[in-house]
Design a protein around this motif. Sequence first.
Motif, short mmCIF file in Angstrom:
data_model
loop_
_atom_site.label_atom_id
_atom_site.label_comp_id
_atom_site.label_asym_id
_atom_site.label_seq_id
_atom_site.Cartn_x
_atom_site.Cartn_y
_atom_site.Cartn_z
N SER A 34 0.83 -1.21 0.00
CA SER A 34 0.00 0.00 0.00
C SER A 34 0.86 1.26 0.00
O SER A 34 0.54 2.25 -0.67
CB SER A 34 -0.95 0.00 1.20
OG SER A 34 -0.22 -0.01 2.42
N LEU A 37 2.41 1.53 -3.46
CA LEU A 37 1.40 1.97 -4.43
C LEU A 37 1.15 3.46 -4.32
O LEU A 37 0.98 4.16 -5.34
CB LEU A 37 0.10 1.19 -4.20
CG LEU A 37 -1.06 1.51 -5.15
CD1 LEU A 37 -0.65 1.24 -6.59
CD2 LEU A 37 -2.30 0.71 -4.77
N ARG A 38 1.10 3.97 -3.11
CA ARG A 38 0.88 5.40 -2.92
C ARG A 38 2.02 6.21 -3.56
O ARG A 38 1.78 7.22 -4.23
CB ARG A 38 0.78 5.71 -1.43
CG ARG A 38 0.43 7.17 -1.14
CD ARG A 38 0.07 7.40 0.33
NE ARG A 38 1.19 7.09 1.22
CZ ARG A 38 1.25 6.03 2.01
NH1 ARG A 38 0.26 5.13 2.01
NH2 ARG A 38 2.28 5.84 2.81
N LEU A 40 4.02 5.19 -6.01
CA LEU A 40 3.95 4.99 -7.45
C LEU A 40 2.88 5.87 -8.08
O LEU A 40 3.09 6.46 -9.15
CB LEU A 40 3.69 3.52 -7.77
CG LEU A 40 4.89 2.59 -7.66
CD1 LEU A 40 4.44 1.13 -7.64
CD2 LEU A 40 5.87 2.84 -8.82
N ARG A 41 1.74 5.98 -7.43
CA ARG A 41 0.66 6.82 -7.97
C ARG A 41 1.05 8.29 -7.96
O ARG A 41 0.71 9.05 -8.88
CB ARG A 41 -0.61 6.59 -7.17
CG ARG A 41 -1.29 5.26 -7.51
CD ARG A 41 -2.53 5.02 -6.66
NE ARG A 41 -3.23 3.81 -7.10
CZ ARG A 41 -4.25 3.27 -6.43
NH1 ARG A 41 -4.68 3.84 -5.29
NH2 ARG A 41 -4.86 2.19 -6.90
N THR A 42 1.77 8.71 -6.92
CA THR A 42 2.25 10.09 -6.88
C THR A 42 3.22 10.35 -8.02
O THR A 42 3.13 11.39 -8.71
CB THR A 42 2.93 10.39 -5.53
OG1 THR A 42 2.00 10.18 -4.48
CG2 THR A 42 3.46 11.82 -5.49
N GLU A 44 3.35 8.68 -10.79
CA GLU A 44 2.59 8.59 -12.04
C GLU A 44 1.89 9.91 -12.34
O GLU A 44 1.91 10.38 -13.49
CB GLU A 44 1.57 7.45 -11.93
CG GLU A 44 0.79 7.20 -13.21
CD GLU A 44 -0.19 6.06 -13.07
OE1 GLU A 44 -0.79 5.67 -14.10
OE2 GLU A 44 -0.39 5.56 -11.94
N THR A 45 1.30 10.52 -11.33
CA THR A 45 0.63 11.80 -11.52
C THR A 45 1.61 12.87 -12.00
O THR A 45 1.28 13.72 -12.83
CB THR A 45 -0.03 12.26 -10.21
OG1 THR A 45 -0.99 11.27 -9.81
CG2 THR A 45 -0.72 13.60 -10.39
N ARG A 50 4.84 5.43 -15.07
CA ARG A 50 3.61 5.16 -15.83
C ARG A 50 3.23 3.70 -15.63
O ARG A 50 4.09 2.81 -15.59
CB ARG A 50 3.78 5.48 -17.31
CG ARG A 50 4.91 4.75 -18.00
CD ARG A 50 5.11 5.26 -19.42
NE ARG A 50 6.29 4.66 -20.02
CZ ARG A 50 6.29 3.51 -20.71
NH1 ARG A 50 5.13 2.85 -20.89
NH2 ARG A 50 7.40 3.01 -21.21
N ARG A 51 1.94 3.51 -15.51
CA ARG A 51 1.41 2.16 -15.31
C ARG A 51 1.14 1.52 -16.65
O ARG A 51 0.47 2.11 -17.50
CB ARG A 51 0.13 2.21 -14.47
CG ARG A 51 -0.34 0.84 -13.99
CD ARG A 51 -1.50 1.01 -13.02
NE ARG A 51 -1.89 -0.26 -12.43
CZ ARG A 51 -2.77 -1.11 -12.98
NH1 ARG A 51 -3.34 -0.80 -14.14
NH2 ARG A 51 -3.08 -2.24 -12.38
N TYR A 57 4.99 -1.13 -13.63
CA TYR A 57 5.31 0.29 -13.75
C TYR A 57 6.66 0.47 -14.45
O TYR A 57 7.60 -0.28 -14.21
CB TYR A 57 5.35 0.96 -12.37
CG TYR A 57 3.98 1.15 -11.76
CD1 TYR A 57 3.31 2.36 -11.90
CD2 TYR A 57 3.36 0.12 -11.07
CE1 TYR A 57 2.04 2.54 -11.35
CE2 TYR A 57 2.09 0.29 -10.51
CZ TYR A 57 1.44 1.51 -10.66
OH TYR A 57 0.19 1.67 -10.13
#
Length: 279
Positions: A34, A37-38, A40-42, A44-45, A50-51, A57
């Motif tokens: 978790s 993932l947090r 990675l998403r940051t 990515e934004t 990139r997913r 990733y």
Amino acid sequence: MSQTVARALDIVGFVAERPRSLGETAALLGVHKSTALRLLRTLETAGFARRRPDGSYAAGFRVIALAQQVLDQLDVREIAHPHLAALAESCGHTVHLAALEDDEIVYLDKVDGSGPTRLRSRIGRPAVLHTAAVSKAILAHLEPPLRERLLARADFAPLTPTTITRPEALRAELAAVADRGWAEDDAEGEPFVNCLALPLWDATGRVRAAMSVTALAAVAPLPALRERLADLRAVGERVSRELGWAGPPAADDTKPPTHTPTPNPLHTSTGTTTEGITP
């Protein structure tokens, strides 16, 4: 550096090597999925990750853009000059730096040797494609379409008895250069001048420029210049690493010489000044 920033930088480097799964990323950081993932998403934004459709990733396109900006800001001459100056002082011969600029291979820098002999090459002057060692060192490592486009502009004029005057002969010479890792000018541009050149690599693994050691044949015949190959390689590797090069390219230009380098016994000045040298 905060732990979050350090982890984010670790992730960017990790996914830049190859696509990574969420589990691999979490294992790298030693955190729960978790948390990974947090992060990675940051990233990515922000465009730094990139997913992919399979859920893994990879590096984001902003990383590519930033890398190109860094490369564009690199001043090869500024980086290389101190190393060229040290090499010229240690070997006593003239050292050149050349690079591909707008479909021409141009001399970017020149450091004269310690003796009174001066080669009157000029910074900003194009190198002769079919004779100059720096030209061969660069041409040998270009993508074939670009290399052929440049070769189509060469006139293959016979400047000396040793000048390569046929395109197929030059292509064979370039293949040999790519294989052994260095290029030579065996009095091909001027009957009394020899030259040895190596490519310089950047962070993309491509040849960014070439550096050479040039001398009058009466001062240092080509075999004597070859005895400086280990020194030239060492300097070339230092410059390449400052340009971001991380390791040997596919055509290994860092393999050791086949002979033991010895001090150049022929470094004695003739007091000669030469005109129109194109090393």
